[in-house]
Write a protein that holds these residues in place. Structure first.
Motif, PDB file in Angstrom:
ATOM      1  N   VAL A  58      42.554  95.678  45.828  1.00  0.00           N
ATOM      2  CA  VAL A  58      43.651  95.699  46.809  1.00  0.00           C
ATOM      3  C   VAL A  58      43.531  94.504  47.750  1.00  0.00           C
ATOM      4  CG1 VAL A  58      44.624  96.973  48.769  1.00  0.00           C
ATOM      5  CG2 VAL A  58      43.976  98.189  46.677  1.00  0.00           C
ATOM      6  N   HIS A  59      42.316  94.225  48.191  1.00  0.00           N
ATOM      7  CA  HIS A  59      42.094  93.101  49.091  1.00  0.00           C
ATOM      8  C   HIS A  59      42.589  91.799  48.444  1.00  0.00           C
ATOM      9  CE1 HIS A  59      38.979  90.983  51.904  1.00  0.00           C
ATOM     10  NE2 HIS A  59      40.195  90.526  52.056  1.00  0.00           N
ATOM     11  N   ARG A  60      42.199  91.576  47.209  1.00  0.00           N
ATOM     12  CA  ARG A  60      42.624  90.357  46.509  1.00  0.00           C
ATOM     13  C   ARG A  60      44.137  90.318  46.336  1.00  0.00           C
ATOM     14  NH1 ARG A  60      39.874  87.658  41.208  1.00  0.00           N
ATOM     15  NH2 ARG A  60      41.226  85.838  41.162  1.00  0.00           N
ATOM     16  N   GLN A  61      44.708  91.455  45.982  1.00  0.00           N
ATOM     17  CA  GLN A  61      46.154  91.525  45.791  1.00  0.00           C
ATOM     18  C   GLN A  61      46.882  91.171  47.095  1.00  0.00           C
ATOM     19  OE1 GLN A  61      47.868  95.491  45.180  1.00  0.00           O
ATOM     20  NE2 GLN A  61      48.892  94.647  43.377  1.00  0.00           N
ATOM     21  N   ARG A  62      46.410  91.700  48.205  1.00  0.00           N
ATOM     22  CA  ARG A  62      47.016  91.372  49.501  1.00  0.00           C
ATOM     23  C   ARG A  62      46.954  89.879  49.770  1.00  0.00           C
ATOM     24  NH1 ARG A  62      43.967  95.805  53.127  1.00  0.00           N
ATOM     25  NH2 ARG A  62      45.107  97.614  52.392  1.00  0.00           N
ATOM     26  N   LEU A  63      45.786  89.323  49.533  1.00  0.00           N
ATOM     27  CA  LEU A  63      45.593  87.905  49.793  1.00  0.00           C
ATOM     28  C   LEU A  63      46.525  87.064  48.935  1.00  0.00           C
ATOM     29  CD1 LEU A  63      43.800  85.700  51.179  1.00  0.00           C
ATOM     30  CD2 LEU A  63      42.479  85.727  49.060  1.00  0.00           C
ATOM     31  N   GLU A  64      46.601  87.389  47.670  1.00  0.00           N
ATOM     32  CA  GLU A  64      47.400  86.584  46.751  1.00  0.00           C
ATOM     33  C   GLU A  64      48.898  86.739  46.982  1.00  0.00           C
ATOM     34  OE1 GLU A  64      45.657  87.675  42.976  1.00  0.00           O
ATOM     35  OE2 GLU A  64      44.014  86.225  43.259  1.00  0.00           O
ATOM     36  N   ARG A  65      49.318  87.826  47.592  1.00  0.00           N
ATOM     37  CA  ARG A  65      50.743  88.033  47.883  1.00  0.00           C
ATOM     38  C   ARG A  65      51.149  87.518  49.259  1.00  0.00           C
ATOM     39  NH1 ARG A  65      52.116  94.120  45.742  1.00  0.00           N
ATOM     40  NH2 ARG A  65      51.772  93.700  43.542  1.00  0.00           N
ATOM     41  N   ARG A  66      50.168  87.227  50.090  1.00  0.00           N
ATOM     42  CA  ARG A  66      50.463  86.858  51.470  1.00  0.00           C
ATOM     43  C   ARG A  66      50.949  85.418  51.563  1.00  0.00           C
ATOM     44  NH1 ARG A  66      45.976  87.054  56.159  1.00  0.00           N
ATOM     45  NH2 ARG A  66      45.138  85.306  54.989  1.00  0.00           N
ATOM     46  N   SER A  67      51.987  85.258  52.358  1.00  0.00           N
ATOM     47  CA  SER A  67      52.484  83.931  52.691  1.00  0.00           C
ATOM     48  C   SER A  67      53.068  84.013  54.091  1.00  0.00           C
ATOM     49  CB  SER A  67      53.559  83.487  51.696  1.00  0.00           C
ATOM     50  OG  SER A  67      54.066  82.234  52.112  1.00  0.00           O
ATOM     51  N   ARG A  68      52.366  83.430  55.045  1.00  0.00           N
ATOM     52  CA  ARG A  68      52.825  83.492  56.427  1.00  0.00           C
ATOM     53  C   ARG A  68      53.853  82.433  56.748  1.00  0.00           C
ATOM     54  NH1 ARG A  68      46.920  84.169  58.913  1.00  0.00           N
ATOM     55  NH2 ARG A  68      46.510  82.873  57.112  1.00  0.00           N
TER      56      ARG A  68
END
Length: 107
Positions: A58-68
């Motif tokens: 989940v942590h990796r998925q969040r990171l890879e989907r994040r774009s600020r």
């Protein structure tokens, strides 16, 4: 804090970054001491929280989907997070640990 390191390949950037990582870990402990001192000075309670995600998938998925969408800012890679994890000094202070493995991603 943003620290930018530049140089030609094999100039020693990684070694410098590792040293900075250790120094920043020490700086984090120093910062916690400063927060405690400030709270004591003003006779105010201080509370520390640490947010973790116990599910690495989940942590990796969040990171890879994040774009600020911050111009000129690159999001960290999973590899960078793993490198930071390897040098992360666990807190030993009394703190509230918030484990957020099931928190939803904002899209």
């Amino acid at each position: 804090m943003l620290i930018v390191t530049a140089g030609l390949p094999t100039a020693g950037k990684s070694s410098v970054a590792e040293g900075l990582g250790r120094a920043l870990s020490a700086a984090a402990e120093a910062a916690r001491r400063q927060w405690r001192t400030l709270a004591d000075r003003h006779r105010a309670p201080v509370a520390f929280t640490e947010v973790v995600c116990s599910d690495s998938r989940v942590h990796r998925q969040r990171l890879e989907r994040r774009s600020r969408g911050i111009v000129g800012w690159e999001e960290p890679t999973w590899e960078a997070v793993q490198e930071r994890r390897a040098t992360y000094e666990p807190w030993t202070d009394h703190r509230l640990v918030l484990n957020r493995p099931k928190a939803r991603l904002r899209t």
